[in-house]
Design an enzyme around this catalytic site. Structure first.
Site, PDB file in Angstrom:
ATOM      1  N   ARG A  53     -13.813 -15.955  51.259  1.00 38.10           N
ATOM      2  CA  ARG A  53     -13.189 -14.617  49.967  1.00 38.10           C
ATOM      3  C   ARG A  53     -14.688 -13.572  49.410  1.00 38.10           C
ATOM      4  O   ARG A  53     -15.768 -13.833  49.851  1.00 38.10           O
ATOM      5  CB  ARG A  53     -12.863 -15.012  48.530  1.00 38.10           C
ATOM      6  CG  ARG A  53     -12.768 -15.976  47.940  1.00 38.10           C
ATOM      7  CD  ARG A  53     -13.998 -16.598  47.813  1.00 38.10           C
ATOM      8  NE  ARG A  53     -14.869 -15.120  46.385  1.00 38.10           N
ATOM      9  CZ  ARG A  53     -16.328 -14.952  46.558  1.00 38.10           C
ATOM     10  NH1 ARG A  53     -17.242 -15.142  46.726  1.00 38.10           N
ATOM     11  NH2 ARG A  53     -16.207 -13.739  45.389  1.00 38.10           N
ATOM     12  N   GLY A  54     -14.356 -12.369  48.918  1.00 36.54           N
ATOM     13  CA  GLY A  54     -15.227 -11.779  49.412  1.00 36.54           C
ATOM     14  C   GLY A  54     -15.258 -10.717  50.438  1.00 36.54           C
ATOM     15  O   GLY A  54     -14.569 -11.291  51.942  1.00 36.54           O
ATOM     16  N   ALA A  55     -15.635  -9.264  50.434  1.00 38.31           N
ATOM     17  CA  ALA A  55     -15.185  -8.185  51.063  1.00 38.31           C
ATOM     18  C   ALA A  55     -15.383  -8.706  52.411  1.00 38.31           C
ATOM     19  O   ALA A  55     -15.319  -8.834  54.064  1.00 38.31           O
ATOM     20  CB  ALA A  55     -15.402  -7.086  50.812  1.00 38.31           C
ATOM     21  N   ARG A  90      -4.907 -10.720  54.309  1.00 37.99           N
ATOM     22  CA  ARG A  90      -5.208 -10.441  53.321  1.00 37.99           C
ATOM     23  C   ARG A  90      -5.002  -8.914  53.448  1.00 37.99           C
ATOM     24  O   ARG A  90      -6.000  -7.838  53.239  1.00 37.99           O
ATOM     25  CB  ARG A  90      -6.561  -9.988  52.597  1.00 37.99           C
ATOM     26  CG  ARG A  90      -7.342 -12.440  52.662  1.00 37.99           C
ATOM     27  CD  ARG A  90      -6.666 -12.431  50.651  1.00 37.99           C
ATOM     28  NE  ARG A  90      -7.206 -11.322  49.491  1.00 37.99           N
ATOM     29  CZ  ARG A  90      -7.828 -11.855  49.126  1.00 37.99           C
ATOM     30  NH1 ARG A  90      -8.862 -13.000  49.573  1.00 37.99           N
ATOM     31  NH2 ARG A  90      -8.519 -10.823  48.128  1.00 37.99           N
ATOM     32  N   GLN A 203     -15.164 -17.091  39.383  1.00 32.21           N
ATOM     33  CA  GLN A 203     -15.949 -16.621  39.997  1.00 32.21           C
ATOM     34  C   GLN A 203     -16.821 -16.678  39.544  1.00 32.21           C
ATOM     35  O   GLN A 203     -17.650 -17.597  40.304  1.00 32.21           O
ATOM     36  CB  GLN A 203     -15.595 -15.721  41.023  1.00 32.21           C
ATOM     37  CG  GLN A 203     -13.620 -15.542  42.157  1.00 32.21           C
ATOM     38  CD  GLN A 203     -12.671 -15.261  40.812  1.00 32.21           C
ATOM     39  OE1 GLN A 203     -12.805 -15.336  39.938  1.00 32.21           O
ATOM     40  NE2 GLN A 203     -11.497 -14.366  41.595  1.00 32.21           N
ATOM     41  N   ASP A 244     -15.348  -3.345  44.679  1.00 24.14           N
ATOM     42  CA  ASP A 244     -14.075  -3.706  46.100  1.00 24.14           C
ATOM     43  C   ASP A 244     -13.911  -2.033  46.162  1.00 24.14           C
ATOM     44  O   ASP A 244     -13.722  -2.023  47.669  1.00 24.14           O
ATOM     45  CB  ASP A 244     -12.569  -4.190  45.662  1.00 24.14           C
ATOM     46  CG  ASP A 244     -12.674  -5.671  45.404  1.00 24.14           C
ATOM     47  OD1 ASP A 244     -13.420  -5.971  44.451  1.00 24.14           O
ATOM     48  OD2 ASP A 244     -12.406  -6.951  46.650  1.00 24.14           O
ATOM     49  N   ASN A 254     -12.898  -2.424  40.563  1.00 23.19           N
ATOM     50  CA  ASN A 254     -13.940  -4.176  40.954  1.00 23.19           C
ATOM     51  C   ASN A 254     -12.635  -4.814  39.910  1.00 23.19           C
ATOM     52  O   ASN A 254     -11.359  -5.107  39.366  1.00 23.19           O
ATOM     53  CB  ASN A 254     -15.081  -3.684  39.554  1.00 23.19           C
ATOM     54  CG  ASN A 254     -15.266  -5.558  40.678  1.00 23.19           C
ATOM     55  OD1 ASN A 254     -15.587  -6.037  41.205  1.00 23.19           O
ATOM     56  ND2 ASN A 254     -16.486  -5.510  39.843  1.00 23.19           N
ATOM     57  N   LYS A 255     -12.950  -6.030  40.118  1.00 27.70           N
ATOM     58  CA  LYS A 255     -11.989  -7.668  39.010  1.00 27.70           C
ATOM     59  C   LYS A 255     -12.033  -7.136  37.426  1.00 27.70           C
ATOM     60  O   LYS A 255     -12.758  -6.682  37.003  1.00 27.70           O
ATOM     61  CB  LYS A 255     -13.324  -8.285  38.791  1.00 27.70           C
ATOM     62  CG  LYS A 255     -12.778  -9.647  38.978  1.00 27.70           C
ATOM     63  CD  LYS A 255     -11.721 -10.757  39.757  1.00 27.70           C
ATOM     64  CE  LYS A 255     -12.014 -10.231  41.006  1.00 27.70           C
ATOM     65  NZ  LYS A 255     -11.054 -11.050  41.895  1.00 27.70           N
TER      66      LYS A 255
END
Lengths: 371, 371
Positions: A53-55, A90, A203, A244, A254-255
């Site tokens: 995961r993670g762009a 995704r 996370q 993101d 972002n998150k």
């Protein structure tokens, strides 16, 4: 970065020279397991189930998915099929589309017999480019930490708060928000990281704390509610988070929860920085609050928590009142006015249309795409 | 309030007329268990282990601890010992000290043989007074919800966000922050409550969601990171939280994370109210940020989560990276400038020295105690 003294990247070719090894991030922080992926389908599963995961890492992994497809059958049909299949894993991930476009665009003009070797070269370059970009972000952010350390005069460590995981596990190496922290730590600057656990998927507690701990960076896990209190009491010198998507006006998606920390930083005059690779800037979007749709994920991520029992088993527990509904908004948008600066691979920009234009003068119009 | 149609209080005398029954809140939301307490030590354990929690309920429970002590031995020595022992269970709780001062002050002048009966009468009055106070808070807060409902014109429910648990489980009945919500719901006003899960102990997801659900109030559980996003998008009409202590200047000490929600409310012009019984005001403290010490609890509350597995067992799982330290600050202070008003049993006050003085004119000096 290092895991107990040994250097790793989050993705690499296996010793056989063709299959792909990734760290299975669903097993962290309790087990450090390398997963070997040998087919495009296995790559797709790894992305969909968030083993990776993670762009930036998603993009790199998808690129290797194309390599594995070309190794099996370098036809146009298989190339297009791999592209579509990997893109569907995704759908919101901008880097995924970018990496797949890059791979297909480079391979399509080639003769089929040349495609497999070219794909591996190109995927390796995507990985190396990501490492170089993150290293540059690190160098640019390092200056901020150096300045704060100079002010602290060695009396106390520089205290940095981060949210979610924007570390090397989310990229190929270094990370974005954590890159300046690793560089500062490796340079001997005394620092300490407050790690937001980052509900609902934790996370921070699971991944950021794991990677900081394995590399030897002092840190403390806190619940997401604590950061404001710490900032009120002078216990945070600097916030750095990842993102993101950044709009042409400097708004940051972002998150979920990032906005609350930015408010607290602003209220207490704590510098709040966002670290990002240049392609994260979406020049087609100006007003993040109105224009960026926020993904909702399944409510079970809120009501159920997975971890390790004392006897070493993985277990999932329900924590909410039975029958109570839950909502799970995955991201939020932090308005540019709350952000001190954007740490990019090109340098640090003010979080504004003007600040971004100064660093990216080739972006004459906010409607022209950078990638 | 009601549990599936049956009315309960959170504390009551058992059928034997002397022992004390409380709802074991550590078993919620999965099991609804009444615990019977028969000694001052059991009372202290119940407070310390948070079988009972919430400032008013802690006070009422401690009062019954004095009753049980006086029933065993009504001497001065035992009275003083019970006072000290019970006071040490939760040093930050101002209601605890208030209830214990009240009990000792009333019992000390009496002959020992009169003390047990007098203690039970006084503890019962503390409970009844708490119910009356909370009902009055509810009536005062109900007006705010009525006004918002009138503005919504029945097109949509009034959306209210709350943090932690300031419901009937935290008091003897009605609750503080939830009292206006229960009254509005019972009056037929369409409303919906966003319930912050409230890490690390999840009192929102476990207790607030449980009591709202059992009483039939529509609600949705969210992680603590979400509230800011909801307020940015007009999805919250009103915030109401409880408090452990309010200063003479209107600063509010409450569960960690309250400050972050108040910042978001202020940034989005969402009214942010704090509901409290008058004795929660600490007239001896002015500056909440500087003067109120913040309790730190054990770090395992952050790194371990307890819940119910799919097979119906209670299990505790580790969620953080093994070996990573955690810090657990229990409360924060929200400055008065972020608070729209204080909903008390006397009425609604502005969160300021002047606002509080207007409602409590007998408090001529902030250094004079109200109790």
């Amino acid at each position: 970065m290092k895991v107990d003294g040994v250097h790793y990247r989050s993705i690499r070719l296996a010793a056989d020279g063709w299959s792909v090894e990734v760290i299975d991030q669903t097993k962290l922080p309790h087990d450090f397991v390398i997963a070997r992926l040998t087919t495009p389908d296995e790559i797709a599963v790894a992305i969909r189930t968030m083993q990776v995961r993670g762009a930036p890492l998603i993009g790199a992994t998808a690129a290797y998915g194309v390599c594995l497809a070309m190794r099996e059958d370098p036809s146009d049909r298989v190339l297009d099929h791999a592209y579509e299949m990997l893109l569907a894993t995704r759908p919101t991930a901008v880097n995924l589309r970018w990496a797949l476009d890059d791979m297909r665009g480079a391979l399509r003009p080639l003769a089929p017999r040349e495609r497999a070797a070219a794909a591996y070269r190109r995927a390796a370059r995507i990985c190396d480019d990501d490492v170089a970009i993150n290293r540059a972000i690190g160098d640019n952010g390092l200056k901020l930490i150096r300045d704060l350390a100079a002010r602290a005069k060695g009396d106390r460590p520089v205290n940095i708060l981060t949210h979610c995981n924007a570390g090397w596990l989310a990229t190929v190496d270094w990370g974005t928000a954590l890159a300046p922290i690793y560089l500062a730590h490796d340079a001997g600057i005394p620092l300490h990281v407050w790690v937001d656990e980052t509900r609902p998927r934790n996370q921070g507690a699971a991944l950021t704390a794991w990677e900081l701990g394995r590399h030897g960076v002092p840190h403390t896990v806190i619940v997401d509610n604590v950061g404001g209190h710490l900032m009120q009491h002078g216990m945070v010198d600097l916030c750095i988070v990842g993102t993101d998507r950044v709009t042409a006006a400097g708004d940051v998606c972002n998150k979920i929860g990032t906005y609350l920390k930015a408010l607290a930083a602003h209220d207490n005059r704590v510098p709040f920085y966002v670290a990002l690779p240049s392609p994260t800037i979406d020049w087609t979007v100006a007003d993040g609050l109105r224009e960026i749709p926020i993904e909702q994920r399944e409510s079970a991520e809120v009501t159920r928590v997975t971890g390790r029992t004392a006897s070493g088993e993985t277990a999932t527990v329900e924590i909410a009142a039975p029958g109570s509904p839950a909502a799970n908004y995955a991201f939020d948008v932090t308005p540019a006015r709350l952000i001190t600066g954007l740490i990019t691979d090109r340098g640090i920009a003010a979080a504004s249309r003007e600040g971004l234009r100064r660093l990216y003068p080739e972006q004459v119009s906010p409607r022209r795409s950078v990638v």
